[in-house]
Enzyme design. Sequence first.
Site, PDB file in Angstrom:
ATOM      1  N   ASP A 247     -50.826 -19.876  39.086  1.00  0.00           N
ATOM      2  CA  ASP A 247     -49.863 -20.862  38.612  1.00  0.00           C
ATOM      3  C   ASP A 247     -49.676 -20.558  37.117  1.00  0.00           C
ATOM      4  O   ASP A 247     -50.545 -19.918  36.501  1.00  0.00           O
ATOM      5  CB  ASP A 247     -50.434 -22.266  38.835  1.00  0.00           C
ATOM      6  CG  ASP A 247     -49.559 -23.332  38.223  1.00  0.00           C
ATOM      7  OD1 ASP A 247     -48.340 -23.295  38.446  1.00  0.00           O
ATOM      8  OD2 ASP A 247     -50.087 -24.212  37.497  1.00  0.00           O
ATOM      9  N   LEU A 248     -48.587 -20.998  36.534  1.00  0.00           N
ATOM     10  CA  LEU A 248     -48.334 -20.685  35.119  1.00  0.00           C
ATOM     11  C   LEU A 248     -48.701 -21.849  34.192  1.00  0.00           C
ATOM     12  O   LEU A 248     -49.630 -21.769  33.393  1.00  0.00           O
ATOM     13  CB  LEU A 248     -46.860 -20.304  34.940  1.00  0.00           C
ATOM     14  CG  LEU A 248     -46.401 -20.024  33.518  1.00  0.00           C
ATOM     15  CD1 LEU A 248     -47.089 -18.795  32.943  1.00  0.00           C
ATOM     16  CD2 LEU A 248     -44.881 -19.829  33.472  1.00  0.00           C
ATOM     17  N   ASP A 249     -47.937 -22.953  34.348  1.00  0.00           N
ATOM     18  CA  ASP A 249     -48.089 -24.093  33.434  1.00  0.00           C
ATOM     19  C   ASP A 249     -49.438 -24.780  33.669  1.00  0.00           C
ATOM     20  O   ASP A 249     -49.730 -25.240  34.766  1.00  0.00           O
ATOM     21  CB  ASP A 249     -46.956 -25.100  33.666  1.00  0.00           C
ATOM     22  CG  ASP A 249     -45.585 -24.497  33.346  1.00  0.00           C
ATOM     23  OD1 ASP A 249     -45.505 -23.702  32.401  1.00  0.00           O
ATOM     24  OD2 ASP A 249     -44.609 -24.820  34.048  1.00  0.00           O
TER      25      ASP A 249
ATOM     26  N   THR B 100     -47.659 -25.673  28.775  1.00  0.00           N
ATOM     27  CA  THR B 100     -46.284 -26.091  28.491  1.00  0.00           C
ATOM     28  C   THR B 100     -46.082 -27.580  28.758  1.00  0.00           C
ATOM     29  O   THR B 100     -45.012 -28.112  28.444  1.00  0.00           O
ATOM     30  CB  THR B 100     -45.290 -25.302  29.362  1.00  0.00           C
ATOM     31  OG1 THR B 100     -45.807 -25.286  30.677  1.00  0.00           O
ATOM     32  CG2 THR B 100     -45.100 -23.893  28.857  1.00  0.00           C
TER      33      THR B 100
ATOM     34  N   LYS C 297     -46.986 -32.941  36.568  1.00  0.00           N
ATOM     35  CA  LYS C 297     -47.599 -31.608  36.583  1.00  0.00           C
ATOM     36  C   LYS C 297     -47.458 -30.962  37.962  1.00  0.00           C
ATOM     37  O   LYS C 297     -47.788 -31.577  38.973  1.00  0.00           O
ATOM     38  CB  LYS C 297     -49.072 -31.686  36.190  1.00  0.00           C
ATOM     39  CG  LYS C 297     -49.229 -31.911  34.708  1.00  0.00           C
ATOM     40  CD  LYS C 297     -50.648 -31.704  34.230  1.00  0.00           C
ATOM     41  CE  LYS C 297     -50.690 -31.852  32.716  1.00  0.00           C
ATOM     42  NZ  LYS C 297     -52.055 -31.938  32.214  1.00  0.00           N
TER      43      LYS C 297
ATOM     44  N   SER D  91     -45.231 -20.021  40.558  1.00  0.00           N
ATOM     45  CA  SER D  91     -44.965 -21.193  39.712  1.00  0.00           C
ATOM     46  C   SER D  91     -43.763 -21.984  40.198  1.00  0.00           C
ATOM     47  O   SER D  91     -42.819 -21.410  40.743  1.00  0.00           O
ATOM     48  CB  SER D  91     -44.693 -20.708  38.279  1.00  0.00           C
ATOM     49  OG  SER D  91     -44.156 -21.740  37.487  1.00  0.00           O
ATOM     50  N   ALA D  92     -43.782 -23.294  39.956  1.00  0.00           N
ATOM     51  CA  ALA D  92     -42.643 -24.151  40.298  1.00  0.00           C
ATOM     52  C   ALA D  92     -41.527 -24.041  39.254  1.00  0.00           C
ATOM     53  O   ALA D  92     -40.412 -24.498  39.472  1.00  0.00           O
ATOM     54  CB  ALA D  92     -43.111 -25.607  40.377  1.00  0.00           C
TER      55      ALA D  92
ATOM     56  N   LYS E  46     -44.046 -27.097  45.870  1.00  0.00           N
ATOM     57  CA  LYS E  46     -45.444 -27.444  46.131  1.00  0.00           C
ATOM     58  C   LYS E  46     -45.507 -28.965  46.369  1.00  0.00           C
ATOM     59  O   LYS E  46     -44.776 -29.687  45.707  1.00  0.00           O
ATOM     60  CB  LYS E  46     -46.328 -27.101  44.918  1.00  0.00           C
ATOM     61  CG  LYS E  46     -46.347 -25.622  44.545  1.00  0.00           C
ATOM     62  CD  LYS E  46     -47.081 -25.414  43.212  1.00  0.00           C
ATOM     63  CE  LYS E  46     -46.936 -23.986  42.719  1.00  0.00           C
ATOM     64  NZ  LYS E  46     -47.513 -23.751  41.396  1.00  0.00           N
TER      65      LYS E  46
ATOM     66  N   GLU F 297     -54.931 -22.828  40.124  1.00  0.00           N
ATOM     67  CA  GLU F 297     -54.019 -23.979  40.016  1.00  0.00           C
ATOM     68  C   GLU F 297     -54.609 -25.096  39.178  1.00  0.00           C
ATOM     69  O   GLU F 297     -55.814 -25.333  39.226  1.00  0.00           O
ATOM     70  CB  GLU F 297     -53.764 -24.550  41.420  1.00  0.00           C
ATOM     71  CG  GLU F 297     -52.432 -24.233  42.011  1.00  0.00           C
ATOM     72  CD  GLU F 297     -51.239 -24.811  41.278  1.00  0.00           C
ATOM     73  OE1 GLU F 297     -51.403 -25.707  40.431  1.00  0.00           O
ATOM     74  OE2 GLU F 297     -50.114 -24.365  41.553  1.00  0.00           O
ATOM     75  N   ASP F 298     -53.753 -25.824  38.453  1.00  0.00           N
ATOM     76  CA  ASP F 298     -54.235 -26.989  37.695  1.00  0.00           C
ATOM     77  C   ASP F 298     -53.684 -28.299  38.246  1.00  0.00           C
ATOM     78  O   ASP F 298     -53.999 -29.358  37.717  1.00  0.00           O
ATOM     79  CB  ASP F 298     -53.836 -26.882  36.219  1.00  0.00           C
ATOM     80  CG  ASP F 298     -52.349 -27.125  36.023  1.00  0.00           C
ATOM     81  OD1 ASP F 298     -51.553 -26.548  36.798  1.00  0.00           O
ATOM     82  OD2 ASP F 298     -51.980 -27.904  35.135  1.00  0.00           O
TER      83      ASP F 298
HETATM   84  C1  BG6 Z   1     -44.276 -26.633  36.772  1.00  0.00           C
HETATM   85  C2  BG6 Z   1     -44.734 -27.711  35.806  1.00  0.00           C
HETATM   86  O1  BG6 Z   1     -44.968 -25.448  36.543  1.00  0.00           O
HETATM   87  O2  BG6 Z   1     -42.878 -26.400  36.624  1.00  0.00           O
HETATM   88  C3  BG6 Z   1     -43.908 -28.967  36.016  1.00  0.00           C
HETATM   89  O3  BG6 Z   1     -46.097 -27.993  36.038  1.00  0.00           O
HETATM   90  C4  BG6 Z   1     -42.432 -28.630  35.869  1.00  0.00           C
HETATM   91  O4  BG6 Z   1     -44.297 -29.933  35.081  1.00  0.00           O
HETATM   92  C5  BG6 Z   1     -42.055 -27.530  36.851  1.00  0.00           C
HETATM   93  O5  BG6 Z   1     -41.644 -29.785  36.125  1.00  0.00           O
HETATM   94  C6  BG6 Z   1     -40.588 -27.114  36.756  1.00  0.00           C
HETATM   95  O6  BG6 Z   1     -40.390 -26.503  35.512  1.00  0.00           O
HETATM   96  P1  BG6 Z   1     -38.986 -26.032  34.924  1.00  0.00           P
HETATM   97  O7  BG6 Z   1     -39.386 -25.089  33.824  1.00  0.00           O
HETATM   98  O8  BG6 Z   1     -38.249 -25.343  36.039  1.00  0.00           O
HETATM   99  O9  BG6 Z   1     -38.283 -27.244  34.461  1.00  0.00           O
HETATM  100 MG    MG Z   2     -49.565 -25.988  36.750  1.00  0.00          MG
END
Ligand code: BG6
Ligand code: MG
Length: 223
Positions: free
Chosen positions: A9-11, A17, A45, A114-115, A145, A169-170
């Site tokens: 996962d990224l964030d 972020t 998150k 990542s989402a 997810k 994952e967090d």
């Molecule tokens: C996830 C974050 O990685 O990405 C979420 O944990 C965020 O908080 C989601 O809403 C979508 O991100 P983005 O950058 O497409 O707005």
């Molecule tokens: Mg995350």
Amino acid sequence: MNKIGVIFDLDGVIVDTAKYHFLAWKDLADHLGFEFTEAHNELLKGVSRVRSLEILLDIGKVKLTDEKKQEFLISKNEHYLQYINKMGPEEILPGATELLDNLDKLGIQYVLGSASKNAPLILKQVNLYDRFVGIVDGNSVSKAKPDPEVFLIGAKKLKLKPEHCVVFEDAIAGVEAANRANMISIGIGDKNTLSEADFNFNNLTEIPGDFFTKVISEKIFVK
Ligand code: BG6
Ligand code: MG
């Protein structure tokens, strides 16, 4: 060693972020006239951008037309990108670079799961983009997810069976997605919050040196 792969996962795992999402969502809540706290931000998150807006509007008990929602999704993201565009490698979370170096040494490949639709840009900002053999982000999936889709596409990019993949994952939704994908889930953060994970660490600096060669290999291949 038998072949395994890793999906990150990224964030909240590689970079933090969430603080920038918070500032941008809070600005929107201020504009709409209600309070949005850091505790509220926890609920977003791992959640997609569209779903995040729905949760935010529920918190403020605000109803909007679809047109207005689209407008705010765009303006929130523009605001968020102002922070992202200032990011650099110094924002990589502790232990992440060392973990990638260790995986490279072991010949274990990794992809991103990542989402975020901004994931490629964020990885480029912190100079990590080229290290991943594949990127699965919010643009590549139809189901967010905790649906396992993002990680199952990741396994395909790694050319591995899902049960040979390890996910970092967090977020609760992310751990659930990894478990539903039949992968090994590693929860990064609060152990009580991420109690469904197969393994838990507070952060990436805590991963033991023999984690992949011994712990994970034994879990996957010695049944
Ligand atoms: C996830 C974050 O990685 O990405 C979420 O944990 C965020 O908080 C989601 O809403 C979508 O991100 P983005 O950058 O497409 O707005
Ligand atoms: Mg995350």
